[in-house]
Design a protein around this motif. Structure first.
Motif, PDB file in Angstrom:
ATOM      1  N   GLU A 180      -8.609   4.485  -1.713  1.00 29.74           N
ATOM      2  CA  GLU A 180      -8.235   5.851  -1.229  1.00 29.74           C
ATOM      3  C   GLU A 180      -6.628   6.288  -1.358  1.00 29.74           C
ATOM      4  OE1 GLU A 180      -8.239   8.397   2.042  1.00 29.74           O
ATOM      5  OE2 GLU A 180      -9.841   6.857   1.379  1.00 29.74           O
ATOM      6  N   ALA A 181      -5.754   5.295  -1.987  1.00 27.33           N
ATOM      7  CA  ALA A 181      -4.661   5.750  -2.442  1.00 27.33           C
ATOM      8  C   ALA A 181      -4.910   6.506  -3.610  1.00 27.33           C
ATOM      9  CB  ALA A 181      -3.692   4.704  -2.586  1.00 27.33           C
ATOM     10  N   ALA A 182      -5.466   6.102  -4.587  1.00 22.45           N
ATOM     11  CA  ALA A 182      -5.792   6.847  -5.834  1.00 22.45           C
ATOM     12  C   ALA A 182      -6.416   8.221  -5.639  1.00 22.45           C
ATOM     13  CB  ALA A 182      -6.865   5.923  -6.688  1.00 22.45           C
ATOM     14  N   ILE A 183      -7.186   8.221  -4.706  1.00 18.86           N
ATOM     15  CA  ILE A 183      -7.814   9.723  -4.432  1.00 18.86           C
ATOM     16  C   ILE A 183      -6.738  10.745  -3.779  1.00 18.86           C
ATOM     17  CG2 ILE A 183      -9.718  10.812  -3.234  1.00 18.86           C
ATOM     18  CD1 ILE A 183     -11.330   8.239  -3.612  1.00 18.86           C
ATOM     19  N   LYS A 184      -5.847   9.923  -2.741  1.00 18.26           N
ATOM     20  CA  LYS A 184      -4.983  10.944  -2.128  1.00 18.26           C
ATOM     21  C   LYS A 184      -4.116  11.263  -2.973  1.00 18.26           C
ATOM     22  CE  LYS A 184      -6.464  10.565   2.298  1.00 18.26           C
ATOM     23  NZ  LYS A 184      -6.719  11.719   3.166  1.00 18.26           N
TER      24      LYS A 184
ATOM     25  N   SER B 250       0.914  -1.098  -0.058  1.00 17.25           N
ATOM     26  CA  SER B 250       0.173   0.180  -0.107  1.00 17.25           C
ATOM     27  C   SER B 250       0.760   1.182  -0.049  1.00 17.25           C
ATOM     28  CB  SER B 250      -0.928  -0.230   1.237  1.00 17.25           C
ATOM     29  OG  SER B 250      -0.126  -0.190   2.500  1.00 17.25           O
ATOM     30  N   SER B 251       2.156   1.135   0.646  1.00 17.46           N
ATOM     31  CA  SER B 251       3.088   2.392   0.728  1.00 17.46           C
ATOM     32  C   SER B 251       3.344   2.746  -0.916  1.00 17.46           C
ATOM     33  CB  SER B 251       4.093   2.046   1.359  1.00 17.46           C
ATOM     34  OG  SER B 251       3.761   1.825   2.700  1.00 17.46           O
ATOM     35  N   ASP B 252       3.645   1.759  -1.740  1.00 15.90           N
ATOM     36  CA  ASP B 252       3.939   2.079  -2.922  1.00 15.90           C
ATOM     37  C   ASP B 252       2.867   2.882  -3.579  1.00 15.90           C
ATOM     38  OD1 ASP B 252       6.531   0.817  -3.045  1.00 15.90           O
ATOM     39  OD2 ASP B 252       5.310  -1.105  -2.703  1.00 15.90           O
ATOM     40  N   LEU B 253       1.432   2.490  -3.366  1.00 15.41           N
ATOM     41  CA  LEU B 253       0.602   2.943  -4.049  1.00 15.41           C
ATOM     42  C   LEU B 253       0.365   4.539  -3.583  1.00 15.41           C
ATOM     43  CD1 LEU B 253      -2.326   0.175  -4.075  1.00 15.41           C
ATOM     44  CD2 LEU B 253      -0.735   0.766  -5.780  1.00 15.41           C
ATOM     45  N   PHE B 254       0.223   4.803  -2.210  1.00 13.43           N
ATOM     46  CA  PHE B 254       0.175   5.895  -1.619  1.00 13.43           C
ATOM     47  C   PHE B 254       1.508   6.962  -2.143  1.00 13.43           C
ATOM     48  CE2 PHE B 254      -2.689   4.130   1.137  1.00 13.43           C
ATOM     49  CZ  PHE B 254      -3.878   4.938   1.192  1.00 13.43           C
ATOM     50  N   SER B 255       2.467   6.478  -2.492  1.00 14.36           N
ATOM     51  CA  SER B 255       3.563   7.275  -2.824  1.00 14.36           C
ATOM     52  C   SER B 255       3.447   7.672  -4.414  1.00 14.36           C
ATOM     53  CB  SER B 255       4.921   6.581  -2.552  1.00 14.36           C
ATOM     54  OG  SER B 255       5.016   5.397  -3.665  1.00 14.36           O
TER      55      SER B 255
END
Length: 270
Positions: free
Chosen positions: A223-227, A185-190
């Motif tokens: 959530e990562a895509a929106i953030k 998930s960290s890779d997605l949020f980055s």
């Protein structure tokens, strides 16, 4: 002088190992040829479409066929050849007959320098679609292996492979260094939407990362895509009405991307 002798002995030992590996690889290739001939012999032969052909005509047909151009069908005695004590396959696997319904097509190749998980997935699918089972998977690996993978297989201790699951574990353990690591998930949020970047490019990059993160739940990925979006009307809209599935997120991006492309085109034409 002693160091030089040690170096020469090491080189000779390495050369000997290389020769041994080459010899074993050649023996494996010969076994492959026999196995492929055995499989081919199970397929219907056009030379035996009728039993009414007189023996003399059959002999004439064989005599007229150029050397090396005969059908790959082999006599039944070839199916009863003795067990190979040097084969990595156990005696049980070696003696297991090929299923009569097995009709192999081209199998995926594995040279040991690609992701073993991807090879195993495609290899299992190819063998299953051809009518094979777990025993066939274990016996067919030698046909799919080449290069470093074939050399590795030829160096396995005799009779140490007793099932496809066992061989699959050995492949994964030996070629693990070539496996592609799953993302988190960290890779997605980055992943961030860059200034001036079309939202379609951002979302395509996000989808590419998402495909490499199968263990991340959809709600976290959404959530990562929106953030990752730049602050603006679209990000605010998604924050207020968050999509509940990846499919709905995709629909929202498609609608917005069409509008954005429209706007960019009008600006360029102005």
């Amino acid at each position: 002088m002693e160091a030089e002798r040690d170096r020469l002995r090491a080189e000779q030992a390495a050369t000997q190992r290389t020769i041994q590996a080459s010899q074993q690889a050649e023996e494996i290739r010969q076994q492959m040829a026999i196995i492929q001939a055995e499989i081919q012999s199970m397929q219907p032969s056009t030379d035996h479409q009728t039993n009414a052909t007189p023996p003399s005509q059959s002999n004439q047909h064989l005599a007229a066929t150029p050397v090396g151009m005969h059908s790959m069908a082999i006599p039944p005695a070839a199916h009863q050849r003795g067990l190979d004590p040097r084969s990595p396959l156990s005696e049980g696997l070696q003696s297991t007959p090929w299923p009569p319904t097995y009709k192999p097509l081209l199998l995926p190749r594995f040279n040991g320098k690609t992701d073993p998980r991807q090879f195993i997935m495609s290899f299992e699918a190819a063998v299953a679609s051809a009518g094979g089972n777990d025993n066939v998977l274990a016996k067919s690996f030698v046909i799919a292996a080449e290069g470093d993978a074939l050399a590795w297989y030829s160096m396995l201790k005799p009779c140490t492979v007793y099932s496809w699951e066992n061989l699959r574990d050995k492949i994964m353990a030996n070629f693990k260094g070539f496996s592609s690591e799953s993302l988190t998930s960290s890779d997605l949020f980055s992943n961030k939407h860059l200034k001036g970047e079309p939202p379609r490019d951002y979302f395509q990059r996000f989808l590419h990362l998402r495909a490499k993160a199968p263990d991340v739940p959809d709600e976290v990925a959404i959530e990562a895509a929106i953030k990752g979006l730049r602050i603006g009307p679209f990000a605010s809209h998604l924050a207020r009405k968050k999509p509940t599935t990846m499919a709905k997120l995709h629909e929202e991006f498609e609608k917005y991307c069409r509008s954005d492309n429209d706007l960019r085109r009008r600006i360029d034409e102005a």
